[in-house]
Design an enzyme around this catalytic site. Structure first.
Site, mmCIF file in Angstrom:
data_model
loop_
_atom_site.group_PDB
_atom_site.id
_atom_site.type_symbol
_atom_site.label_atom_id
_atom_site.label_comp_id
_atom_site.label_asym_id
_atom_site.label_seq_id
_atom_site.Cartn_x
_atom_site.Cartn_y
_atom_site.Cartn_z
ATOM 1 C CB CYS A 2 -0.883 0.023 1.248
ATOM 2 S SG CYS A 2 -1.917 -1.419 1.397
ATOM 3 C CD1 TRP A 80 0.066 -5.644 -3.836
ATOM 4 C CD2 TRP A 80 0.176 -6.531 -1.775
ATOM 5 N NE1 TRP A 80 0.643 -6.894 -3.935
ATOM 6 C CE2 TRP A 80 0.720 -7.461 -2.694
ATOM 7 C CE3 TRP A 80 0.149 -6.884 -0.427
ATOM 8 C CZ2 TRP A 80 1.231 -8.700 -2.308
ATOM 9 C CZ3 TRP A 80 0.652 -8.122 -0.043
ATOM 10 C CH2 TRP A 80 1.188 -9.004 -0.985
ATOM 11 C CG ASN A 106 2.023 0.415 3.986
ATOM 12 O OD1 ASN A 106 1.794 -0.766 3.725
ATOM 13 N ND2 ASN A 106 3.218 0.951 3.900
ATOM 14 N N GLY A 107 0.151 -1.652 6.030
ATOM 15 C CA GLY A 107 0.654 -2.563 7.063
ATOM 16 C C GLY A 107 -0.381 -3.622 7.365
ATOM 17 C CE LYS A 499 13.989 -9.988 -11.236
ATOM 18 N NZ LYS A 499 14.711 -9.538 -10.079
ATOM 19 C CG HIS A 518 21.791 -35.199 -6.226
ATOM 20 N ND1 HIS A 518 22.291 -36.430 -5.899
ATOM 21 C CD2 HIS A 518 22.853 -34.411 -6.514
ATOM 22 C CE1 HIS A 518 23.613 -36.390 -5.952
ATOM 23 N NE2 HIS A 518 23.978 -35.183 -6.333
ATOM 24 C CE LYS A 617 11.644 -1.557 -6.747
ATOM 25 N NZ LYS A 617 12.419 -2.543 -7.526
HETATM 26 O O1 M6R Z 1 13.572 -3.903 -1.003
HETATM 27 P P1 M6R Z 1 14.222 -5.238 -0.795
HETATM 28 O O2 M6R Z 1 15.521 -5.379 -1.528
HETATM 29 O O3 M6R Z 1 14.371 -5.595 0.640
HETATM 30 O O4 M6R Z 1 13.216 -6.289 -1.435
HETATM 31 C C1 M6R Z 1 13.441 -7.652 -1.292
HETATM 32 C C2 M6R Z 1 12.525 -8.439 -2.206
HETATM 33 O O5 M6R Z 1 11.193 -8.210 -1.872
HETATM 34 C C3 M6R Z 1 12.753 -8.067 -3.678
HETATM 35 O O6 M6R Z 1 14.078 -8.259 -4.059
HETATM 36 C C4 M6R Z 1 11.838 -8.892 -4.580
HETATM 37 O O7 M6R Z 1 12.254 -10.225 -4.585
HETATM 38 C C5 M6R Z 1 11.799 -8.283 -5.971
HETATM 39 N N1 M6R Z 1 10.481 -8.404 -6.501
HETATM 40 C C6 M6R Z 1 12.798 -8.887 -6.895
HETATM 41 O O8 M6R Z 1 12.637 -8.562 -8.226
#
Ligand code: M6R
Length: 622
Positions: A2, A80, A106-107, A499, A518, A617
């Site tokens: 959020c 979100w 947010n939270g 990715k 394995h 993000k």
């Molecule tokens: O902001 P941060 O680097 O702590 O975020 C960690 C992960 O949430 C972040 O790297 C996530 O895996 C991304 N979507 C990667 O593309």
């Protein structure tokens, strides 16, 4: 996750709230809304879906922008979904039953069911499925026995368990926003006769260059010309503002189709800047040691470090795995990497002789912050690597802070911040090795020399984008991918799989190539491409051998290999060539064709590249 925006000042308010909400879009969301003071009432407008759905309603229902010159006050929110689906009703802001108080959040409220049940017993009626609604109903309920709204907020936040950043409007105080922080980030932006509120400093940098980070368990009362801060006990607190660089172009794609491809293309510049900030231009100067400005690690302390623990999530965790390899190689100090969310178990292993490194692009990832706080409680030395100097992680690091300076990353999937994080880990490893004398100066000089070549090599790799596009699109219809690598390129196999999943929604796994036989080899058939990272060096022969095992199971074979690798050219169906590079520096190059692979396949499948479904993000809940 959020996003929150708030404004109080004399400008027309809706354009400001919408601009703020657009800038928060990158955090990931599935509904949005605003609340503003209009006449004698609070007007809430909200909608499921992307911001254009909210904009459409605002255009059609005659919501006023607020008159220029009058005090306008309101909050906006991108949600979100956590508790309850993405719907108009569950979207924020939420009202109390008298529509006197509006809240954006947010939270997460961990004890929301308990609070809700108590309020239901007291006759309160709920309209949404959200945990947020309990906040506003609780404040409203407590307000009946309070001398002020501030008092009711204090009482209520002390009854809530969870992490929350709040923006609160109160009908009877039309020129004021209340902001609350417990764990989740919220920042106040200070202008001339106007003040703002936002979930991140990037959004505030669109409007102002002075900010105040609300600390944990703090409340702010924001009017257009004053910001007053209080503790959860209602005691006043004093804080000075920090300066941020005003920047209104980070949302500009600069001619690229997506932020993601722009950010992939920026990697040579990002690394070049970081290296020139911390590494002298040549090794001829014998005093040319790595300089880390905000690291204040005492050499005696470093000499005593007997264990390094890296804590991170997602892509930052993959950067940490590469960091482990380089730190152990250069310093000889045993290094372990843990998902921050799994940290619970090893707390007892940390001592004053340990060094903990927390890595987070956003610096606001709840899992990482929580693990780092627990680690710090043991008295261990702590270093943070983050792209956000105004984040909570940066705040926790204080004297030992490494800023990855990749510039704001708007696309949800991390690319340039990953290579920036690994750059900082290499520099930190060299810095420690130079301080404790664990490696011969000559071999460190050779590594530094290789690092100095990287920006040029990365540039040459990025210039091959079109070629990679043509090569990878023939695999766009495959339902599953397997990525394999060994040693320092095993984390690249993990990152490439992440990715591809994030951007294209195609299932993908990354394995240490030796592990294939394995178990994972069972999934191979002509529908499952295997992507091998085969770079000359210690791991080369074995990765090739493991790739041959996959080829015998008729898997389509793709490789990332250096120019002129005839063996790779003869074994694999498709070779994504990179310029020749030594193994220890290779992750900087091997990751690039794989970022392009994920991008071009996702683009071909018409995915939402910059804001993939279900992703956020900055993951501000545990
Ligand atoms: O902001 P941060 O680097 O702590 O975020 C960690 C992960 O949430 C972040 O790297 C996530 O895996 C991304 N979507 C990667 O593309």
């Amino acid at each position: 996750m959020c996003g929150i925006i708030g404004y109080v000042g004399n400008k027309e308010i809706i354009p400001i709230l919408l601009e703020g909400l657009h800038s928060l879009e990158y955090r990931g969301y599935d509904s949005s809304g605003i609340a503003i003071h209009e006449g004698n009432s609070l007007n809430v407008v909200k909608a499921a879906g992307k911001l254009n759905c909210l904009e459409e309603i605002l255009k059609n229902n005659g919501t006023k922008n607020g008159k220029n010159g009058h005090v306008n006050c309101g909050v906006g929110h991108t949600r979100w979904a956590t508790h309850g689906e993405a719907s108009d009703i569950n979207a924020h802001p939420h009202f109390d039953r008298d529509e006197k108080i509006a809240v954006v959040h947010n939270g997460i409220i961990r004890n929301y069911q308990e609070v809700r049940e108590n309020l239901l017993k007291a006759g309160v009626h709920f309209v949404s499925e959200t945990d947020t609604e309990v906040i506003v109903q609780l404040i409203s309920y407590n307000f009946k026995n309070s001398k002020s709204l501030l008092h009711a907020i204090c009482t209520s936040v002390n009854e809530l368990d969870g992490s929350f950043a709040l923006g609160i409007l109160f009908k009877q105080e039309p020129d004021k926003i209340y902001a609350v922080r417990k764990e989740s980030p919220i920042i106040i932006g200070m202008g001339e006769n106007e003040n703002y509120l936002a979930s991140d400093s990037a959004t505030l940098s669109l409007f102002v260059n002075k900010i105040i980070r609300l600390g944990d368990n703090e409340i702010a009362e924001i009017t257009k010309d004053k910001v007053k801060l209080y503790s959860f006990k209602g005691e006043e607190i004093k804080k000075s503002p920090q300066t941020v660089t005003k920047s209104n172009d980070f949302l500009d794609k600069k001619g690229f189709k997506h932020h993601l491809i722009k950010e992939i293309s920026e990697q040579a510049d990002v690394i070049s800047n970081l290296l020139s900030n911390h590494l002298s231009a040549t090794s001829k100067d014998k005093s040319a040691r790595v300089k880390l400005d905000y690291i204040n690690l005492n050499p005696d302390l470093l000499k005593n470090i007997d264990r390094i623990l890296i804590l991170a999530c997602g892509t930052a965790y993959h950067a940490g795995l590469i960091g482990k390899f380089v730190l152990e190689n250069l310093t000889g100090i045993p290094t372990e990497v843990q998902f921050a969310s799994e940290f619970l178990n090893t707390k007892s292993l940390l001592t004053k002789k340990s060094l903990v490194i927390g890595i987070s692009q956003s610096g606001e990832t709840a899992d990482t912050l929580s693990a780092v706080k627990k680690a710090k409680d043991t008295g261990t030395t702590f270093v943070a690597i983050t792209n956000n100097p105004h984040s909570e992680l940066a705040n926790l690091a204080k004297d030992h802070l490494l800023i990855s300076k990749a510039g704001i990353e708007v696309s949800v999937a991390a690319t340039k911040t990953f290579t920036a994080q690994i750059t900082m880990l290499y520099l930190l490893a060299i810095y420690i090795a130079e301080t404790i004398g664990s490696k011969k100066e000559k071999s460190l000089d050779l590594l530094k020399q290789e690092l100095r070549l990287l920006p040029q090599l990365i540039d040459q790799t990025i210039l091959r984008a079109e070629q990679y596009q043509e090569q990878v699109l023939k695999y766009a219809d495959k339902p599953d991918f397997v990525f394999i690598g060994r040693g320092i390129n095993y984390p690249i196999a993990l990152e490439a799989a992440l990715k591809l999943k994030e951007l294209s929604y195609i299932h993908a796994s990354g394995y240490a190539s030796g592990e294939m036989k394995h178990g994972p080899i069972a999934v191979l058939d002509p529908k499952v491409p295997v992507v091998s990272i085969v770079v000359p060096g210690e791991t080369y022969d074995r990765v090739l051998q493991n790739s041959m095992e996959a080829k015998s199971r008729h898997a389509p074979m793709i490789a990332v290999a250096v120019d002129g690798d005839k063996k790779a050219d003869s074994i694999f169906d498709t070779v994504l060539h990179i310029p020749p590079v030594i193994e220890i520096a290779s992750p900087f190059l091997t990751v690039i064709p794989l970022q392009f692979l994920a991008y071009y396949i996702a683009e071909h499948l018409e995915r939402d590249i910059d804001q993939p479904r279900n992703l956020a993000k900055s993951v501000t809940v545990e």
